[in-house]
Write an enzyme that holds these catalytic residues in place. Structure first.
Site, PDB file in Angstrom:
ATOM      1  N   ARG A 108       0.926  -1.241  -0.039  1.00  0.00           N
ATOM      2  CA  ARG A 108      -0.144  -0.095   0.151  1.00  0.00           C
ATOM      3  C   ARG A 108       0.989   1.359  -0.034  1.00  0.00           C
ATOM      4  NH1 ARG A 108      -5.423   1.417   3.466  1.00  0.00           N
ATOM      5  NH2 ARG A 108      -6.106  -0.235   1.951  1.00  0.00           N
ATOM      6  N   HIS A 135      -7.302   0.612  -6.388  1.00  0.00           N
ATOM      7  CA  HIS A 135      -7.535  -0.380  -5.152  1.00  0.00           C
ATOM      8  C   HIS A 135      -8.258  -1.471  -5.541  1.00  0.00           C
ATOM      9  CE1 HIS A 135      -7.946  -1.316  -1.182  1.00  0.00           C
ATOM     10  NE2 HIS A 135      -8.841  -0.635  -0.754  1.00  0.00           N
ATOM     11  N   GLN A 138     -10.160  -4.064  -3.076  1.00  0.00           N
ATOM     12  CA  GLN A 138     -11.610  -3.531  -2.643  1.00  0.00           C
ATOM     13  C   GLN A 138     -12.521  -4.187  -3.506  1.00  0.00           C
ATOM     14  OE1 GLN A 138     -12.217  -1.794   0.402  1.00  0.00           O
ATOM     15  NE2 GLN A 138     -14.165  -2.670  -0.095  1.00  0.00           N
ATOM     16  N   ASP A 223     -17.129   7.223  -1.638  1.00  0.00           N
ATOM     17  CA  ASP A 223     -15.728   7.174  -0.835  1.00  0.00           C
ATOM     18  C   ASP A 223     -15.518   8.520  -0.361  1.00  0.00           C
ATOM     19  OD1 ASP A 223     -13.528   6.222   0.082  1.00  0.00           O
ATOM     20  OD2 ASP A 223     -12.387   6.212  -2.006  1.00  0.00           O
ATOM     21  N   CYS A 263     -16.137   1.803   0.689  1.00  0.00           N
ATOM     22  CA  CYS A 263     -15.067   0.846   1.185  1.00  0.00           C
ATOM     23  C   CYS A 263     -14.826   1.165   2.263  1.00  0.00           C
ATOM     24  CB  CYS A 263     -13.813   1.189   0.079  1.00  0.00           C
ATOM     25  SG  CYS A 263     -13.086   2.741   0.112  1.00  0.00           S
ATOM     26  N   ARG A 291     -13.511  -8.533   2.331  1.00  0.00           N
ATOM     27  CA  ARG A 291     -12.005  -8.382   1.916  1.00  0.00           C
ATOM     28  C   ARG A 291     -11.239  -9.487   2.418  1.00  0.00           C
ATOM     29  NH1 ARG A 291     -10.039  -3.207   1.595  1.00  0.00           N
ATOM     30  NH2 ARG A 291      -8.036  -4.245   1.079  1.00  0.00           N
TER      31      ARG A 291
HETATM   32  N1  NVA Z   1     -10.062   6.403  -1.545  1.00  0.00           N
HETATM   33  C1  NVA Z   1      -9.344   6.158  -0.280  1.00  0.00           C
HETATM   34  C2  NVA Z   1      -9.703   4.721   0.019  1.00  0.00           C
HETATM   35  C3  NVA Z   1      -9.428   4.273   1.369  1.00  0.00           C
HETATM   36  C4  NVA Z   1      -9.646   2.845   1.702  1.00  0.00           C
HETATM   37  C5  NVA Z   1      -8.011   6.586   0.082  1.00  0.00           C
HETATM   38  O1  NVA Z   1      -7.149   6.310  -1.127  1.00  0.00           O
HETATM   39  O2  NVA Z   1      -7.760   7.099   1.201  1.00  0.00           O
HETATM   40  N1   CP Z   2     -11.161  -0.065   2.735  1.00  0.00           N
HETATM   41  C1   CP Z   2      -9.914  -0.152   3.145  1.00  0.00           C
HETATM   42  O1   CP Z   2      -9.043  -0.310   2.254  1.00  0.00           O
HETATM   43  O2   CP Z   2      -9.913  -0.057   4.521  1.00  0.00           O
HETATM   44  P1   CP Z   2      -8.289   0.349   5.138  1.00  0.00           P
HETATM   45  O3   CP Z   2      -7.667   1.576   4.708  1.00  0.00           O
HETATM   46  O4   CP Z   2      -8.911   0.328   6.555  1.00  0.00           O
HETATM   47  O5   CP Z   2      -7.646  -0.744   4.927  1.00  0.00           O
END
Ligand code: NVA
Ligand code: CP
Length: 305
Positions: A108, A135, A138, A223, A263, A291
Site C-alpha cells: 500500500r 484499489h 476492494q 468514498d 469501502c 475483504r
Molecule cells: N480513496 C480512499 C480509500 C481508502 C480505503 C483513500 O485512498 O484514502
Molecule cells: N477499505 C480499506 O482499504 O480500508 P483500510 O484503509 O482500513 O485498509
C-alpha cells in the site's frame, strides 16, 4: 519458498480475466463457507506474505494477516516508518531482497509507479493493496458482496457518487470485466483519469448531476472526499463536494431494492448520511468482511498456480 521466474502480479483488476474474476468470487464464497463451518483450509501452509504499508490501514492489514493465518501461512507487517524503505533504501533493492525471502508481497503506497517498479524487480507475486491510482482488492470484495445479495452484476446499473479517485478507477475496470453500466457523478475538476475511462466508454459515463446519475441504480457507491495524502485539501474539497452526499433523498431516486456500498472508513455527514450507511440500503459490513474471503481466494490464485 519456490523461486518463481515469472511471477503473476495483481497490480490492477485488468491483470485478471473476466473468467478469473468470477472464479475468485466463487472461491471467496466457498472459503467463507469453510470458515463459517470451521473446516480447515490450509492451502498456503508454510508460505509467507510481506505486507508493506506506506499509508494507514485497518481492513487491508487485518484481512491479509488473518487470511494468511487461516490458509496456514504467515504475514509480516512492514511499515515504512521502521524499515529501511523509510530511510531511502531503493525500492528495487527492497524488491530483490524481500522476494528472495517470502512467497508474496502486498504493498500500500502513494505513487502507482512505485508499486510497478517493485513488481518489476520482484521474483514473487506483488499485490496492490491501494495506490493513489487503484484499489483492486476492494473491488474483489465489493463484487463478491453484490453477487451474494443480488446475483450476477452483468447488465446492472451502478452509480458512483463523489471523487474520481482510486476506488472510482477500480469500479471502471470492474465494469469492463463484469459488463455493468457505471454512471460517474463527480464535481467538475474531480473526474476520473480520461485514459482509464476511455477504454470503458461504452459502459461508463460521466453524469455530473448526482440525481440524474442515481436514477435507476441497482448499487450506489461512494468514498471519502479527501483520500489519504490529500488531507490538506480537505476544506476545498468539502466545498466542491457539498452537493455530492449520498443521502436518503438520493437513494430514493435509485431502484427500490438498491444497495449502498462504501469501502470505509466513512465520514457520516460528509460523503454519506448516517441514515444511509446505517440504514437498510447499506451492506458495508458484509463488504468489509468480504475483504478477508476475496483476498484469500486471490492469494491462492497467485501462489498456487
Ligand atoms: N480513496 C480512499 C480509500 C481508502 C480505503 C483513500 O485512498 O484514502
Ligand atoms: N477499505 C480499506 O482499504 O480500508 P483500510 O484503509 O482500513 O485498509
Amino acid at each position: 519458498m519456490k523461486p518463481n521466474k515469472t511471477p503473476r502480479h495483481f497490480l490492477s483488476l485488468l491483470d485478471i480475466s473476466p473468467e478469473e474474476f468470477r472464479g475468485l468470487i466463487a472461491r471467496a464464497r466457498e472459503l467463507k463457507a469453510l470458515l463459517r463451518t470451521g473446516e480447515p483450509h490450509e492451502t498456503l501452509k508454510g508460505r509467507s506474505l510481506a505486507m508493506i504499508f506506506d499509508k494507514s490501514s485497518t481492513r487491508t492489514r487485518v484481512s491479509f494477516e488473518a487470511g494468511m493465518t487461516q490458509l496456514g501461512g504467515h504475514a509480516i507487517f512492514l511499515s515504512s516508518r521502521d524499515t529501511q524503505l523509510g530511510r531511502g533504501e531503493p525500492i528495487e533493492d527492497s524488491a530483490r531482497v524481500l522476494s528472495r525471502m517470502v512467497d508474496c508481497v502486498m504493498i500500500r503506497t502513494y505513487e502507482h509507479e512505485k508499486l510497478e517498479r517493485f513488481a518489476a524487480h520482484s521474483r514473487v507475486p506483488v499485490i496492490n493493496a491501494l495506490t493513489d491510482l487503484l484499489h483492486p482488492c476492494q473491488l474483489l470484495a465489493d463484487m463478491q458482496t453484490f453477487f451474494e445479495h443480488r446475483g450476477d452484476i452483468t447488465g446492472k446499473q451502478v452509480t458512483w457518487i463523489g471523487d474520481g479517485n482510486n476506488m472510482c478507477h477500480s469500479y471502471i475496470n470492474a465494469a469492463r470485466l463484469l459488463d455493468f453500466r457505471l454512471n460517474i457523478s463527480c464535481p467538475p475538476g474531480y473526474e476520473p483519469e480520461a485514459w482509464i475511462l476511455q477504454p470503458a466508454s461504452d459502459r461508463c459515463s460521466i453524469v455530473t448531476d448526482p440525481a440524474t446519475a442515481a436514477a435507476g441504480a441497482d448499487l450506489v457507491v461512494t468514498d471519502v472526499w479527501a483520500s489519504m495524502g490529500q488531507e490538506q485539501e480537505q476544506r476545498k474539497r468539502a466545498e466542491a463536494f457539498a452537493n455530492y452526499q449520498v443521502n436518503a433523498p438520493l437513494m430514493a431516486l435509485a431502484n427500490p431494492d438498491a444497495l449502498f456500498m462504501h469501502c470505509l472508513p466513512a465520514h457520516r455527514g460528509e460523503e454519506v448520511s448516517a441514515e444511509v450507511i446505517d440504514g437498510t440500503w447499506s451492506i458495508v459490513w458484509d463488504e468489509a468482511e468480504n475483504r478477508l474471503h476475496a483476498q484469500k481466494a486471490l492469494l491462492e490464485l497467485l501462489l498456487n498456480q
